[in-house]
Design an enzyme around this catalytic site. Sequence first.
Site, PDB file in Angstrom:
ATOM      1  N   ASN A 170       0.788  -1.258  -0.061  1.00 17.60           N
ATOM      2  CA  ASN A 170       0.066   0.017   0.095  1.00 17.60           C
ATOM      3  C   ASN A 170       0.790   1.219   0.059  1.00 17.60           C
ATOM      4  O   ASN A 170       1.344   1.629   1.087  1.00 17.60           O
ATOM      5  CB  ASN A 170      -0.913   0.114   1.192  1.00 17.60           C
ATOM      6  CG  ASN A 170      -1.644   1.027   1.407  1.00 17.60           C
ATOM      7  OD1 ASN A 170      -1.778   2.110   0.411  1.00 17.60           O
ATOM      8  ND2 ASN A 170      -2.685   1.120   2.258  1.00 17.60           N
ATOM      9  N   LYS A 198       3.236   0.855   3.200  1.00 18.86           N
ATOM     10  CA  LYS A 198       2.699  -0.223   4.065  1.00 18.86           C
ATOM     11  C   LYS A 198       2.635  -1.600   3.608  1.00 18.86           C
ATOM     12  O   LYS A 198       2.651  -1.472   2.446  1.00 18.86           O
ATOM     13  CB  LYS A 198       1.563  -0.209   4.657  1.00 18.86           C
ATOM     14  CG  LYS A 198       1.022   1.102   5.622  1.00 18.86           C
ATOM     15  CD  LYS A 198      -0.296   0.928   6.363  1.00 18.86           C
ATOM     16  CE  LYS A 198      -0.605   2.476   6.875  1.00 18.86           C
ATOM     17  NZ  LYS A 198      -1.892   2.795   6.815  1.00 18.86           N
ATOM     18  N   ARG A 230      -2.398  -2.074  -3.540  1.00 17.53           N
ATOM     19  CA  ARG A 230      -3.577  -1.335  -3.168  1.00 17.53           C
ATOM     20  C   ARG A 230      -3.419  -0.152  -4.296  1.00 17.53           C
ATOM     21  O   ARG A 230      -2.799   0.471  -4.307  1.00 17.53           O
ATOM     22  CB  ARG A 230      -3.976  -0.718  -1.953  1.00 17.53           C
ATOM     23  CG  ARG A 230      -5.000   0.022  -1.753  1.00 17.53           C
ATOM     24  CD  ARG A 230      -4.745   0.926  -0.441  1.00 17.53           C
ATOM     25  NE  ARG A 230      -5.664   1.891  -0.181  1.00 17.53           N
ATOM     26  CZ  ARG A 230      -6.130   2.853   0.625  1.00 17.53           C
ATOM     27  NH1 ARG A 230      -5.078   3.214   1.074  1.00 17.53           N
ATOM     28  NH2 ARG A 230      -7.174   3.463   0.743  1.00 17.53           N
ATOM     29  N   HIS A 266     -12.697   2.678   0.136  1.00 16.83           N
ATOM     30  CA  HIS A 266     -12.752   1.666   0.925  1.00 16.83           C
ATOM     31  C   HIS A 266     -13.238   0.622   0.583  1.00 16.83           C
ATOM     32  O   HIS A 266     -13.921  -0.261   1.350  1.00 16.83           O
ATOM     33  CB  HIS A 266     -13.252   2.155   2.361  1.00 16.83           C
ATOM     34  CG  HIS A 266     -12.873   3.316   3.275  1.00 16.83           C
ATOM     35  ND1 HIS A 266     -13.692   4.347   3.914  1.00 16.83           N
ATOM     36  CD2 HIS A 266     -11.437   3.505   3.493  1.00 16.83           C
ATOM     37  CE1 HIS A 266     -12.828   4.939   4.717  1.00 16.83           C
ATOM     38  NE2 HIS A 266     -11.477   4.462   4.436  1.00 16.83           N
ATOM     39  N   ARG A 284     -11.262  15.058   8.067  1.00 17.89           N
ATOM     40  CA  ARG A 284     -11.801  15.672   6.842  1.00 17.89           C
ATOM     41  C   ARG A 284     -13.215  16.385   7.416  1.00 17.89           C
ATOM     42  O   ARG A 284     -13.961  15.501   8.211  1.00 17.89           O
ATOM     43  CB  ARG A 284     -12.222  14.586   5.736  1.00 17.89           C
ATOM     44  CG  ARG A 284     -10.939  14.108   5.099  1.00 17.89           C
ATOM     45  CD  ARG A 284     -11.155  13.149   4.158  1.00 17.89           C
ATOM     46  NE  ARG A 284     -10.062  12.462   3.668  1.00 17.89           N
ATOM     47  CZ  ARG A 284      -9.801  10.969   3.470  1.00 17.89           C
ATOM     48  NH1 ARG A 284     -10.736  10.238   4.238  1.00 17.89           N
ATOM     49  NH2 ARG A 284      -8.544  10.526   3.421  1.00 17.89           N
ATOM     50  N   GLU A 313      -8.038  -5.257   5.030  1.00 11.70           N
ATOM     51  CA  GLU A 313      -7.828  -4.948   3.695  1.00 11.70           C
ATOM     52  C   GLU A 313      -6.755  -6.112   2.997  1.00 11.70           C
ATOM     53  O   GLU A 313      -6.907  -6.262   1.698  1.00 11.70           O
ATOM     54  CB  GLU A 313      -7.791  -3.567   3.359  1.00 11.70           C
ATOM     55  CG  GLU A 313      -8.978  -2.848   3.752  1.00 11.70           C
ATOM     56  CD  GLU A 313      -8.852  -1.305   4.021  1.00 11.70           C
ATOM     57  OE1 GLU A 313      -8.353  -1.029   5.242  1.00 11.70           O
ATOM     58  OE2 GLU A 313      -9.163  -0.501   3.239  1.00 11.70           O
TER      59      GLU A 313
END
Length: 396
Positions: free
Chosen positions: A7, A14, A90, A179, A240, A383
Amino acid sequence: MNVLVINCGSSSLKYQLINSDTEEVLAKGLCERIGIDGRLVYQKAGLDKETTEAPMPTHKEAIQLVLDALTNPATGAIKSLAEVEAVGHRVVHGGEKFTQSVIINDEVIQAIEECNDLAPLHNPANLIGIRVCMELMPSVKQVAVFDTAFHQTMPAKAYLYGLPIDYYKNYKVRRYGFHGTSHRFVSSHAVEFLGLNPADSKVIVCHLGNGSSISAVVGGKCVDTTMGLTPLEGVVMGTRSGNIDPAIIEYVAKKENLDIPGIMNVLNKKSGLQGMSGVSSDMRDLEAAADGGNEDAKNAIEVLCYGIAKFVGGYAAAMNGVDAIIFTAGIGENDGHVRKKVCSYLGYLGIEIDDAANAKRGEDMVISTPDSKVKVAVLPTNEELAICRDTVALVK
Ligand code: ADP
């Protein structure tokens, strides 16, 4: 098969090495401060985390360091790179082009590049990770797993905005949702875990982390979700804003003398729980502040829970019913107060929470009472495992 899951962000990366047969994580960690100075965190299963300061001028050095750590004779999880049989990446934005995961080739890279405008911070970084892995492991198959793909089943009535239609036709301005890997993983696990009918189950997934989004899933297909063209839309998040009146942008820009990048920075990085409370974007800090009497922190939590409950109600209406509501991600999995507060608005759906079950943590669990008309559950998301499974399905 060993799958390396990557990712890749703009200054961080990651990774997890997963044995797909046992679904065991053999090693995991991250690279931070890429392009600044560089720090590698590496953890082999069963051992302590190791942190090393190591120069990482670019992602290439970062990924090379990860591969070196994985194959280190003393602490590596594998003996040689030949044991990495596939890499799953990802990728944040797949636009309308990608409705599922794909094996990466030149055409796929070009199509991901064409989505760069839609996710200028994320997609270029994801592409760097892909290109570096292809260079360092030329014979290993690489797979792209998109955050947006699961949401591509939404109907036009859910994805079109009330804007001139040419913005959609010419610039692809529409709701995409994010997501998706988590929403797909959790909603399909919910069907299995709760014994729902796969063909017509109606599930609402509340993915509540630093970034949060909610999705409505009928028969395994997403029909609506809260994030939009970008991850800024929807519920209040760590930093956010989520939904606001768009006219606030001009009003505040004038008052604060901000240009568009300036105001976007405020909406993405200085709003949400952080901005509302002035305390932190981290729910644990916010709850501690609220317990200590901080009114702004209390209000931030109230706004979050009320907002989630309104989306859940909206999606129950959109699906003409709901069988299960699932909480997942950092806040959803760990914060019984938030779950309880959200569900306190949902009595009209016949929802009853079992307080003892809701107080538990860290496992798949039903938190509604046996009499509750809608099942409410906590299902941890994963994930990386979802990316690993997609990768194996494509390369086998
Ligand atoms: P990301 O979106 O970065 O993957 P996570 O899913 O890890 O984020 O979620 C991070 C959020 O989860 C933070 O707001 C954090 O405060 C919250 N969180 C983690 N543990 C707890 C806990 N025990 N209680 C309440 N909130 C928690």
